[in-house]
Design a protein around this motif. Structure first.
Motif, PDB file in Angstrom:
ATOM      1  N   LYS A 188       0.823  -1.210   0.000  1.00 19.63           N
ATOM      2  CA  LYS A 188       0.000   0.000   0.000  1.00 19.63           C
ATOM      3  C   LYS A 188       0.859   1.263   0.000  1.00 19.63           C
ATOM      4  CE  LYS A 188      -3.665  -2.461   0.017  1.00 19.63           C
ATOM      5  NZ  LYS A 188      -4.431  -2.597  -1.246  1.00 19.63           N
ATOM      6  N   PHE A 189       1.945   1.229   0.752  1.00 20.35           N
ATOM      7  CA  PHE A 189       2.803   2.413   0.853  1.00 20.35           C
ATOM      8  C   PHE A 189       3.461   2.737  -0.489  1.00 20.35           C
ATOM      9  CE2 PHE A 189       6.948   4.393   1.727  1.00 20.35           C
ATOM     10  CZ  PHE A 189       6.547   5.492   2.469  1.00 20.35           C
ATOM     11  N   LEU A 190       3.949   1.694  -1.176  1.00 17.56           N
ATOM     12  CA  LEU A 190       4.629   1.886  -2.455  1.00 17.56           C
ATOM     13  C   LEU A 190       3.680   1.784  -3.651  1.00 17.56           C
ATOM     14  CD1 LEU A 190       7.797  -0.297  -1.709  1.00 17.56           C
ATOM     15  CD2 LEU A 190       7.656   2.199  -1.675  1.00 17.56           C
ATOM     16  N   LYS A 191       2.389   1.524  -3.377  1.00 14.78           N
ATOM     17  CA  LYS A 191       1.366   1.397  -4.425  1.00 14.78           C
ATOM     18  C   LYS A 191       1.731   0.294  -5.417  1.00 14.78           C
ATOM     19  CE  LYS A 191      -0.165   5.405  -5.910  1.00 14.78           C
ATOM     20  NZ  LYS A 191      -0.147   6.780  -6.470  1.00 14.78           N
ATOM     21  N   ASP A 193       0.215  -2.567  -5.885  1.00 16.38           N
ATOM     22  CA  ASP A 193      -0.914  -3.254  -6.524  1.00 16.38           C
ATOM     23  C   ASP A 193      -0.993  -2.906  -8.001  1.00 16.38           C
ATOM     24  OD1 ASP A 193      -1.931  -4.760  -4.442  1.00 16.38           O
ATOM     25  OD2 ASP A 193      -3.022  -3.064  -3.598  1.00 16.38           O
ATOM     26  N   ASP A 194      -0.702  -1.658  -8.323  1.00 13.98           N
ATOM     27  CA  ASP A 194      -0.748  -1.206  -9.713  1.00 13.98           C
ATOM     28  C   ASP A 194       0.587  -1.409 -10.421  1.00 13.98           C
ATOM     29  OD1 ASP A 194      -3.366  -0.346  -9.290  1.00 13.98           O
ATOM     30  OD2 ASP A 194      -2.696   1.610  -8.567  1.00 13.98           O
ATOM     31  N   LEU A 195       1.677  -1.160  -9.686  1.00 12.48           N
ATOM     32  CA  LEU A 195       2.996  -1.170 -10.325  1.00 12.48           C
ATOM     33  C   LEU A 195       3.584  -2.571 -10.462  1.00 12.48           C
ATOM     34  CD1 LEU A 195       4.470   1.911  -8.422  1.00 12.48           C
ATOM     35  CD2 LEU A 195       3.591   1.867 -10.759  1.00 12.48           C
ATOM     36  N   MET A 196       3.379  -3.419  -9.460  1.00 11.92           N
ATOM     37  CA  MET A 196       3.940  -4.778  -9.479  1.00 11.92           C
ATOM     38  C   MET A 196       2.891  -5.772  -8.983  1.00 11.92           C
ATOM     39  SD  MET A 196       7.740  -4.063  -7.913  1.00 11.92           S
ATOM     40  CE  MET A 196       8.775  -2.747  -8.570  1.00 11.92           C
ATOM     41  N   PRO A 197       1.849  -6.006  -9.750  1.00  6.28           N
ATOM     42  CA  PRO A 197       0.748  -6.870  -9.277  1.00  6.28           C
ATOM     43  C   PRO A 197       1.149  -8.316  -9.024  1.00  6.28           C
ATOM     44  CG  PRO A 197       0.505  -6.355 -11.615  1.00  6.28           C
ATOM     45  CD  PRO A 197       1.612  -5.492 -11.105  1.00  6.28           C
ATOM     46  N   ALA A 222      11.738  -3.969  -4.385  1.00  7.61           N
ATOM     47  CA  ALA A 222      10.652  -3.251  -5.065  1.00  7.61           C
ATOM     48  C   ALA A 222      10.760  -1.750  -4.813  1.00  7.61           C
ATOM     49  CB  ALA A 222       9.302  -3.777  -4.586  1.00  7.61           C
ATOM     50  N   GLY A 223      11.062  -1.393  -3.565  1.00 10.10           N
ATOM     51  CA  GLY A 223      11.252   0.022  -3.253  1.00 10.10           C
ATOM     52  C   GLY A 223      12.447   0.606  -3.985  1.00 10.10           C
ATOM     53  N   ALA A 224      13.507  -0.206  -4.125  1.00 12.64           N
ATOM     54  CA  ALA A 224      14.712   0.269  -4.818  1.00 12.64           C
ATOM     55  C   ALA A 224      14.438   0.534  -6.299  1.00 12.64           C
ATOM     56  CB  ALA A 224      15.834  -0.751  -4.657  1.00 12.64           C
ATOM     57  N   THR A 225      13.557  -0.268  -6.903  1.00  7.08           N
ATOM     58  CA  THR A 225      13.224  -0.047  -8.320  1.00  7.08           C
ATOM     59  C   THR A 225      12.450   1.255  -8.525  1.00  7.08           C
ATOM     60  OG1 THR A 225      11.180  -1.335  -8.111  1.00  7.08           O
ATOM     61  CG2 THR A 225      13.161  -2.517  -8.803  1.00  7.08           C
ATOM     62  N   LEU A 226      11.787   1.715  -7.463  1.00  4.72           N
ATOM     63  CA  LEU A 226      11.034   2.979  -7.546  1.00  4.72           C
ATOM     64  C   LEU A 226      11.829   4.144  -6.959  1.00  4.72           C
ATOM     65  CD1 LEU A 226       7.597   1.592  -6.294  1.00  4.72           C
ATOM     66  CD2 LEU A 226       8.287   1.970  -8.665  1.00  4.72           C
ATOM     67  N   PHE A 227      13.094   3.896  -6.676  1.00  4.25           N
ATOM     68  CA  PHE A 227      13.922   4.862  -5.958  1.00  4.25           C
ATOM     69  C   PHE A 227      13.966   6.216  -6.671  1.00  4.25           C
ATOM     70  CE2 PHE A 227      17.768   6.668  -4.146  1.00  4.25           C
ATOM     71  CZ  PHE A 227      17.684   6.276  -2.816  1.00  4.25           C
ATOM     72  N   ARG A 228      14.106   6.197  -7.981  1.00  5.69           N
ATOM     73  CA  ARG A 228      14.220   7.452  -8.736  1.00  5.69           C
ATOM     74  C   ARG A 228      12.867   8.094  -9.020  1.00  5.69           C
ATOM     75  NH1 ARG A 228      18.912   6.496 -13.372  1.00  5.69           N
ATOM     76  NH2 ARG A 228      20.630   6.046 -11.920  1.00  5.69           N
ATOM     77  N   GLN A 229      11.834   7.270  -9.051  1.00 13.59           N
ATOM     78  CA  GLN A 229      10.517   7.788  -9.427  1.00 13.59           C
ATOM     79  C   GLN A 229       9.778   8.432  -8.258  1.00 13.59           C
ATOM     80  OE1 GLN A 229       8.263   4.692 -11.480  1.00 13.59           O
ATOM     81  NE2 GLN A 229      10.163   3.696 -12.075  1.00 13.59           N
TER      82      GLN A 229
END
Length: 455
Positions: free
Chosen positions: A224-227, A229-233, A279-286
């Motif tokens: 939920k924190f990294l959202k 559900d939509d990004l990595m279902p 998963a959080g690391a893959t969104l690190f820049r975004q």
């Protein structure tokens, strides 16, 4: 120079004496009796962690400088333990202590013998100290853990208050994570034992159940924190497989009482947590709040790996203690509580941007449908959208309010719903109407226009 050599020699002799003062033997066939100590081949006790070689051990303590003192074993995994005097009489355990402890009087003769049945990993951090030092160390330890639990409870309460104030469920999910982590520390600190809950359930089942709870709540919070559900279902299916494997491992441990299965279960739980860190690391820049997540959990997961995973397999790497874990835990609490607040503000700004883009899109449709600038009936241009995208009555009303420039607070008040619900429906409308695609299409059209159009 002679003084240096003498010092080195004394240290070497002291280390040899320390190694020989405590000896051990593993009672593989369970045939050792306290009355039959002669002729038993005791080995020097040089390593406190025998890892997966659990079972019954006997320790022979030959002597110490001061007979009056305390034998202390600071491990929540050591429960079945007995101490026998040189005369083969059992010495009573000190009551109301967090870990197994025995008091020796000044007339105690040596050697004395310790019987230990390692039901979990064979980790035996044996300490022999004076009663004064034991009381002092215990007092300091209680102060430290009291400070930690006080801080943890305060952070949990703050997150629960934020949940009720802002109607943001991520605060609730994080409170659940903190609660299960705190209870896990509560167990490893021996506080359940201190409170009198020293039984088969707490010794055998409680810790694995707490670790599973940590994994479940942490995974849900991260999703939920990294959202995700939509990004990595697909990540949730991997998590389900790993947690199921962990459940099977722990169940095998409960049935067979083989600690190897529990160690494997803890490993899979750690892998679950690492997956969400990746998963959080893959969104690190975004996403900025993803950076907070990675920073908060990186150090903690390294320490958890050493404290819970490697130690369970009999491997000593960093020598992490519970104090190190709690220090990292406090940093994690501070960072993530701020990160949730930051994320909430960021999502609110994103929602406002969505509404602006939706208003622009609706305005464009209105202009396209009235090329002659004929005044249209209010909201007539919404009819096609409602029919085309099968919008509900509530979605239609919110879309109407958005087109008129109303903010979330006013929309919520008009429709008698929460602002959170307005944000949720706005996000759904944004996806249904493909606003992002339309905005990008308009941008492409502008970019493709010849330069003379703007000259």
């Amino acid at each position: 120079m002679k003084a240096i050599y003498l010092s080195v020699l004394l240290l070497f002799c002291a280390s040899l004496f320390a190694q020989n003062s405590i000896q051990y033997v593993k009672d593989t066939h369970l045939n050792f009796k306290i009355e039959e100590t002669k002729g038993v081949d005791f080995k020097p006790f040089t390593n406190s962690n025998f890892g997966l070689e659990n079972g019954v051990y006997w320790f022979k303590i030959n002597s110490q400088t001061n007979n009056e003192g305390v034998i202390h074993i600071p491990s929540a995994h050591v429960n079945d333990i007995k101490l026998f005097s040189a005369s083969k009489k059992q010495i009573e355990e000190i009551s109301y202590t967090r870990y197994p402890s025995f008091r020796l009087d000044e007339f105690e003769e040596f050697p004395i013998y310790l019987y230990v049945n390692f039901e979990k990993e064979a980790y035996f951090p044996l300490q022999i100290t004076s009663e004064e030092n034991f009381a002092k160390a215990n007092q300091q330890s209680l102060f430290k853990i009291g400070a930690y639990y006080g801080f943890a409870i305060m952070v949990i309460i703050i997150n629960l208050m934020c949940f009720f104030l802002f109607d943001e469920k991520v605060f609730l999910y994080y409170s659940a994570v903190l609660t299960t982590i705190t209870l896990s520390f509560f167990y490893s600190d021996g506080l359940f034992r201190l409170m009198g809950y020293d039984n088969t359930f707490t010794n055998m089942y409680l810790e694995p159940l707490l670790h599973l709870s940590v994994a479940l709540f942490a995974a849900h919070f991260a999703t939920k924190f990294l959202k995700l559900d939509d990004l990595m279902p697909k990540l949730k299916w991997l998590t389900a497989a790993l947690i199921s494997t962990s459940v099977i491992s722990f169940s095998s441990y409960w049935v067979t009482e083989n600690w190897l299965f529990a160690a494997i279960g803890n490993t899979f739980i750690w892998v679950v947590l690492v997956n969400y860190l990746i998963a959080g690391a893959t969104l690190f820049r975004q996403k900025v709040y993803a950076r907070f997540y990675v920073v908060a959990y990186s150090l903690l997961l390294i320490l958890i790996f050493d404290y819970y995973v490697l130690t369970g397999f009999g491997i000593t790497f960093l020598g992490v203690s519970a104090f190190h874990l709690k220090t990292a835990g406090i940093l994690e609490m501070l960072v993530l509580t701020y990160a949730i607040m930051y994320r909430m503000r960021t999502l609110k700004e994103e929602n406002e941007l969505m509404q602006i883009e939706m208003r622009l899109y609706l305005k464009r449709i209105e202009l396209l449908r009235s090329p002659d600038n004929i005044q249209m009936v209010d909201d007539l241009y919404l009819e096609n959208l409602v029919n085309l995208h099968d919008l509900s009555n509530l979605e239609t009303k919110i879309l109407q309010f958005i087109s008129k420039g109303k903010d979330n607070a006013k929309i919520a008040l008009k429709l008698n719903i929460s602002e959170k619900e307005v944000e949720k429906i706005t996000k759904a409308l944004y996806k249904k109407l493909d606003i992002s695609e339309h905005i990008q299409e308009d941008q492409r059209m502008i970019d493709e226009q010849p330069d003379y159009v703007y000259n």
